[in-house]
Design a protein around this motif. Sequence first.
Motif, PDB file in Angstrom:
ATOM      1  N   GLY A   1       0.602  -1.328   0.021  1.00 55.70           N
ATOM      2  CA  GLY A   1      -0.075   0.076   0.019  1.00 55.70           C
ATOM      3  C   GLY A   1       0.778   1.289  -0.125  1.00 55.70           C
ATOM      4  O   GLY A   1       2.052   1.201   0.052  1.00 55.70           O
ATOM      5  N   ILE A   2       0.241   2.306   0.054  1.00 55.70           N
ATOM      6  CA  ILE A   2       0.943   3.800  -0.051  1.00 55.70           C
ATOM      7  C   ILE A   2       0.489   4.303   1.136  1.00 55.70           C
ATOM      8  O   ILE A   2      -0.604   4.784   1.520  1.00 55.70           O
ATOM      9  N   ALA A   3       1.714   4.927   1.668  1.00 57.02           N
ATOM     10  CA  ALA A   3       1.557   5.800   2.899  1.00 57.02           C
ATOM     11  C   ALA A   3       2.121   7.247   2.469  1.00 57.02           C
ATOM     12  O   ALA A   3       3.078   7.376   2.428  1.00 57.02           O
ATOM     13  N   TRP A   4       1.187   8.236   2.338  1.00 58.30           N
ATOM     14  CA  TRP A   4       1.530   9.706   1.634  1.00 58.30           C
ATOM     15  C   TRP A   4       1.373  10.467   2.788  1.00 58.30           C
ATOM     16  O   TRP A   4       0.574  10.530   3.472  1.00 58.30           O
ATOM     17  N   HIS A   5       2.415  11.615   2.472  1.00 61.29           N
ATOM     18  CA  HIS A   5       2.417  12.690   3.515  1.00 61.29           C
ATOM     19  C   HIS A   5       2.024  14.026   2.789  1.00 61.29           C
ATOM     20  O   HIS A   5       2.849  14.676   2.353  1.00 61.29           O
ATOM     21  N   PRO A   6       0.950  14.396   2.677  1.00 63.11           N
ATOM     22  CA  PRO A   6       0.292  15.588   1.971  1.00 63.11           C
ATOM     23  C   PRO A   6       0.425  16.726   2.772  1.00 63.11           C
ATOM     24  O   PRO A   6      -0.552  17.364   2.850  1.00 63.11           O
ATOM     25  N   TYR A   7       1.586  17.258   3.131  1.00 71.39           N
ATOM     26  CA  TYR A   7       1.722  18.631   3.759  1.00 71.39           C
ATOM     27  C   TYR A   7       1.291  19.762   2.924  1.00 71.39           C
ATOM     28  O   TYR A   7       1.437  19.706   1.631  1.00 71.39           O
ATOM     29  N   PRO A   8       1.013  21.002   3.627  1.00 70.69           N
ATOM     30  CA  PRO A   8       1.041  22.375   2.732  1.00 70.69           C
ATOM     31  C   PRO A   8       2.158  22.500   2.053  1.00 70.69           C
ATOM     32  O   PRO A   8       3.197  21.717   2.647  1.00 70.69           O
ATOM     33  N   GLN A   9       2.580  22.920   0.796  1.00 68.28           N
ATOM     34  CA  GLN A   9       3.613  23.260   0.368  1.00 68.28           C
ATOM     35  C   GLN A   9       4.544  23.772   1.185  1.00 68.28           C
ATOM     36  O   GLN A   9       6.005  23.405   1.144  1.00 68.28           O
ATOM     37  N   ASP A  10       4.342  24.763   1.868  1.00 67.18           N
ATOM     38  CA  ASP A  10       5.005  25.567   2.791  1.00 67.18           C
ATOM     39  C   ASP A  10       4.536  25.060   4.177  1.00 67.18           C
ATOM     40  O   ASP A  10       3.355  25.240   4.672  1.00 67.18           O
TER      41      ASP A  10
ATOM     42  N   PHE B   1      -3.068  25.354   2.726  1.00 69.91           N
ATOM     43  CA  PHE B   1      -2.782  24.505   1.798  1.00 69.91           C
ATOM     44  C   PHE B   1      -3.482  24.744   0.569  1.00 69.91           C
ATOM     45  O   PHE B   1      -3.006  24.705  -0.742  1.00 69.91           O
ATOM     46  N   MET B   2      -4.787  25.333   0.590  1.00 70.43           N
ATOM     47  CA  MET B   2      -5.506  25.355  -0.747  1.00 70.43           C
ATOM     48  C   MET B   2      -5.136  26.756  -1.455  1.00 70.43           C
ATOM     49  O   MET B   2      -5.448  26.658  -2.701  1.00 70.43           O
ATOM     50  N   ASN B   3      -4.629  27.910  -0.695  1.00 71.27           N
ATOM     51  CA  ASN B   3      -4.150  29.018  -1.405  1.00 71.27           C
ATOM     52  C   ASN B   3      -2.679  29.442  -1.398  1.00 71.27           C
ATOM     53  O   ASN B   3      -2.213  30.278  -2.147  1.00 71.27           O
ATOM     54  N   THR B   4      -1.889  28.563  -0.900  1.00 69.88           N
ATOM     55  CA  THR B   4      -0.370  28.765  -0.842  1.00 69.88           C
ATOM     56  C   THR B   4       0.319  27.457  -1.444  1.00 69.88           C
ATOM     57  O   THR B   4       1.578  27.106  -0.804  1.00 69.88           O
ATOM     58  N   SER B   5      -0.283  26.627  -2.251  1.00 69.45           N
ATOM     59  CA  SER B   5       0.416  25.540  -2.866  1.00 69.45           C
ATOM     60  C   SER B   5       0.071  25.460  -4.297  1.00 69.45           C
ATOM     61  O   SER B   5      -0.240  24.704  -4.858  1.00 69.45           O
TER      62      SER B   5
END
Length: 367
Positions: free
Chosen positions: A229-238, A244-248
């Motif tokens: 399986g995949i373990a993803w780390h979806p942090y904000p870009q900064d 994250f919706m407006n600064t990625s």
Amino acid sequence: MKNNILKKAAALALSSIMTASMSIQALAFYNTPESIKGIHSSHVTMVHDMVDLGCKQVIFQFNASFLKDEFQMQSIDALVDEYDAADLTVTIGVMNDFQPNDELLPVDMAVSNLYQFNTLTEMGIHRTEEVANALANRYKDKISNWVIGNEINNQVQWNYLGVSDINKYAKAYADGFRIFYNAIKTYNPDARVFIPFDYNWTMSGGDMYYASRDLLSYLNMYLADTDYGIAWHPYPQDLTNPDFMNTSPLATDDADSKIVNLKNLHVLTDYMQNQEMLSPEGKVRHLILSEQGFSSIRGEEAQSWAIMQAWEKAKENPYVEAFLLSRLVDAPVEAVQGYAFGLWNSNGASETPTTKKQAWYYYQALN
């Protein structure tokens, strides 16, 4: 939700009819959670707080060196027992930290935070098998999800092997992963085993910092026959800015997006629906969001709003099996860098909680 009594009774009944000559008795166990809501924590005294939050899942980090310290192992046992008693689906992140003069390491000096399990030598393979079997046996009836390594596309910091060739690196990781996978599945066929990546989808960071999509493609060549399986780390870009919706800006909706976080998570799951990426059963592979945090450094309201948005984005993706928020309590080493991800403030010297942040109450309200 599991029924521990029934499942363990069934397992005992199964084992009773197995031949006495068998040295390993498998226990089929998976604690299916009621919700994707989870938290990152190793606070054995705060399990009640996790339950009050409405969490149904929890993740904690395990360093291989712990196996050499029986007192440390007893503490881990107590932690896992508390999680199990609270009916939390438990995910463990198995890391290879530096241990002097141990063939488990691919190098003989400290050059990174964490290391690849050494599959380049016979002794390294033997030590990896020892660790994998010890853990798989010890927690076969308590831990449902196993994450092998940490953000392995970034070997410089989190999974150091010391080679730059992506194919050689992928093969070495795949060999180590398969050792853990086989051990875990031998003791518990229902457990799920995951490969962890950071959010860099097509963007790399140098010779030993690969784009996740590239590395995933190589790994799939070696591990397609397994149910990885995949373990993803979806942090904000900064990482210091929770919005994250407006600064990625690097998270775009196209297949070649530079990064994949919660703004554009579908890019990852669209890719995993390709025929060549499906599991041996022809299904989209298991996906957990095993690490994402939203800092309060720009204000507790900004953190709270980001967590609510992230939760909704995770829930709208049908392939997400866990949303494991980092973290319950601020880690001082992270907070000084602007990564105040906790739902609790800490005392600044350790992860001792002091006061709840606004985000604690917002996360509690999400369902």
